[in-house]
Design a protein around this motif. Structure first.
Motif, PDB file in Angstrom:
ATOM      1  N   VAL A 282      -2.332  -1.437  -3.583  1.00  0.00           N
ATOM      2  CA  VAL A 282      -3.276  -0.345  -3.344  1.00  0.00           C
ATOM      3  C   VAL A 282      -2.537   0.963  -3.604  1.00  0.00           C
ATOM      4  O   VAL A 282      -1.627   1.333  -2.864  1.00  0.00           O
ATOM      5  CB  VAL A 282      -3.846  -0.358  -1.916  1.00  0.00           C
ATOM      6  N   ASN A 283      -2.941   1.650  -4.668  1.00  0.00           N
ATOM      7  CA  ASN A 283      -2.330   2.933  -5.033  1.00  0.00           C
ATOM      8  C   ASN A 283      -3.074   4.059  -4.329  1.00  0.00           C
ATOM      9  O   ASN A 283      -4.125   4.521  -4.784  1.00  0.00           O
ATOM     10  CB  ASN A 283      -2.386   3.130  -6.548  1.00  0.00           C
ATOM     11  N   ASN A 284      -2.512   4.488  -3.197  1.00  0.00           N
ATOM     12  CA  ASN A 284      -3.164   5.489  -2.364  1.00  0.00           C
ATOM     13  C   ASN A 284      -2.402   6.806  -2.315  1.00  0.00           C
ATOM     14  O   ASN A 284      -2.978   7.847  -2.004  1.00  0.00           O
ATOM     15  CB  ASN A 284      -3.322   4.930  -0.941  1.00  0.00           C
ATOM     16  N   ALA A 285      -1.115   6.810  -2.613  1.00  0.00           N
ATOM     17  CA  ALA A 285      -0.312   8.031  -2.525  1.00  0.00           C
ATOM     18  C   ALA A 285      -0.842   9.090  -3.500  1.00  0.00           C
ATOM     19  O   ALA A 285      -1.258   8.777  -4.613  1.00  0.00           O
ATOM     20  CB  ALA A 285       1.149   7.723  -2.836  1.00  0.00           C
ATOM     21  N   PHE A 286      -0.794  10.343  -3.061  1.00  0.00           N
ATOM     22  CA  PHE A 286      -1.283  11.430  -3.910  1.00  0.00           C
ATOM     23  C   PHE A 286      -0.600  12.731  -3.533  1.00  0.00           C
ATOM     24  O   PHE A 286       0.043  12.850  -2.488  1.00  0.00           O
ATOM     25  CB  PHE A 286      -2.801  11.596  -3.772  1.00  0.00           C
ATOM     26  N   SER A 287      -0.768  13.714  -4.401  1.00  0.00           N
ATOM     27  CA  SER A 287      -0.345  15.086  -4.129  1.00  0.00           C
ATOM     28  C   SER A 287      -1.489  16.001  -4.530  1.00  0.00           C
ATOM     29  O   SER A 287      -2.120  15.805  -5.573  1.00  0.00           O
ATOM     30  CB  SER A 287       0.915  15.439  -4.929  1.00  0.00           C
TER      31      SER A 287
ATOM     32  N   ILE B  46       0.851  -1.187   0.000  1.00  0.00           N
ATOM     33  CA  ILE B  46       0.000   0.000   0.000  1.00  0.00           C
ATOM     34  C   ILE B  46       0.888   1.238   0.000  1.00  0.00           C
ATOM     35  O   ILE B  46       1.774   1.363   0.848  1.00  0.00           O
ATOM     36  CB  ILE B  46      -0.932   0.031   1.230  1.00  0.00           C
ATOM     37  N   THR B  47       0.648   2.141  -0.933  1.00  0.00           N
ATOM     38  CA  THR B  47       1.420   3.381  -0.965  1.00  0.00           C
ATOM     39  C   THR B  47       0.717   4.453  -0.137  1.00  0.00           C
ATOM     40  O   THR B  47      -0.508   4.428   0.038  1.00  0.00           O
ATOM     41  CB  THR B  47       1.618   3.892  -2.400  1.00  0.00           C
TER      42      THR B  47
END
Length: 263
Positions: free
Chosen positions: A84-89, A11-12
């Protein structure tokens, strides 16, 4: 129920918020979770409180960092079954769009959209290895309707498209790709703004903003065998925000009340 017994999960952006809640939820169902984040110390603290979890630094804006995190998961768990692609900006908008700098636009797209692509690219061979692989992308209602934040919204709209194209590309390899689209979620970004959250509660048809656990539950479904015939879809977990125009309905109700009083 332990739907993820023996699964390896990466999970990021998992040190806090939705990512942390998702790590806890999947671990509670038997998964071995790699908590990754650009804040390595926070990721380590989070992993320390989750049974069977480990942590790893990961900057989704850097291909080598992403590939190292994937390799770390495979080395520790012997398998990688769920990403799980959770990282964001999310950069704030300037008052006038002509004042918006290129670097803020580029960073939001690079982290929120291209970062998910980097992670999927690195993870795909491992996800395909056992025929039970799943990718769950964390989108946003901003990708479907105007709630501000030009770059972030464009990135999340792009992520929904990437979800569909990846689903088509990966289906023959037994890998499913889906997206969860949250509305307002009570995370630390709202710390000190309880009054704003109270106002937002009234905007949502279900009467409240979301909790990280609401999103974690949806991720768990889409990543599990329960969703074995679901791919390329976007699951809105938004309290009805995009389906129901609460403000418009209230205006009509107020007008109806006023009309009755005038009779």
């Amino acid at each position: 129920m332990r739907r993820f017994e023996g699964y390896g999960v990466l999970i990021t952006g998992a040190a806090r918020g939705i990512g942390e809640a998702t790590a806890r939820r999947l671990a509670s169902e038997g998964a071995r979770v790699l908590v990754t984040d650009i804040d390595a110390e926070a990721a380590e603290r989070t992993a320390a409180g989750i049974e069977g979890a480990a942590s790893c630094y990961c900057d989704v804006g850097d291909r080598a960092s992403v590939e190292a995190a994937v390799a770390c998961a495979v080395e520790r768990f012997g398998t990688l079954d769920v990403l799980v692609n959770n990282a964001f900006s999310c950069s704030p908008d300037t008052p006038l769009i002509e004042d918006q700098p290129d670097d803020a636009w580029s960073r939001d797209l690079d982290i929120s959209l291209t970062g998910a692509f980097r992670c999927a690219r690195a993870a795909m061979p491992h996800l395909a290895a056992h025929g039970r692989g799943a990718i769950v992308n964390i989108g946003s209602v901003n990708g479907e309707q105007d709630f501000g934040n030009h770059a972030y919204s464009a990135a999340k709209a792009g992520l929904a498209s990437l979800t569909r194209t990846l689903a088509g590309d990966a289906a023959a390899r037994g890998v499913r790709v889906n997206q969860v689209t949250p509305g307002t979620i009570r995370t630390r970004s709202w710390d000190g703004r309880q009054d704003s959250l109270e106002i937002l509660n009234g905007v949502y048809p279900l009467g409240r903003v979301g909790e990280p656990e609401d999103i974690a539950a949806a991720v768990a479904f889409l990543a599990s065998h329960d969703a074995s015939w679901v791919t390329g879809t976007t699951l809105r977990v938004d309290g009805g925000l995009l389906a129901v125009n609460t403000g418009f309905q209230r205006m009509l109700a107020d007008e109806a009340d006023q009309g009755a009083q005038d009779v």
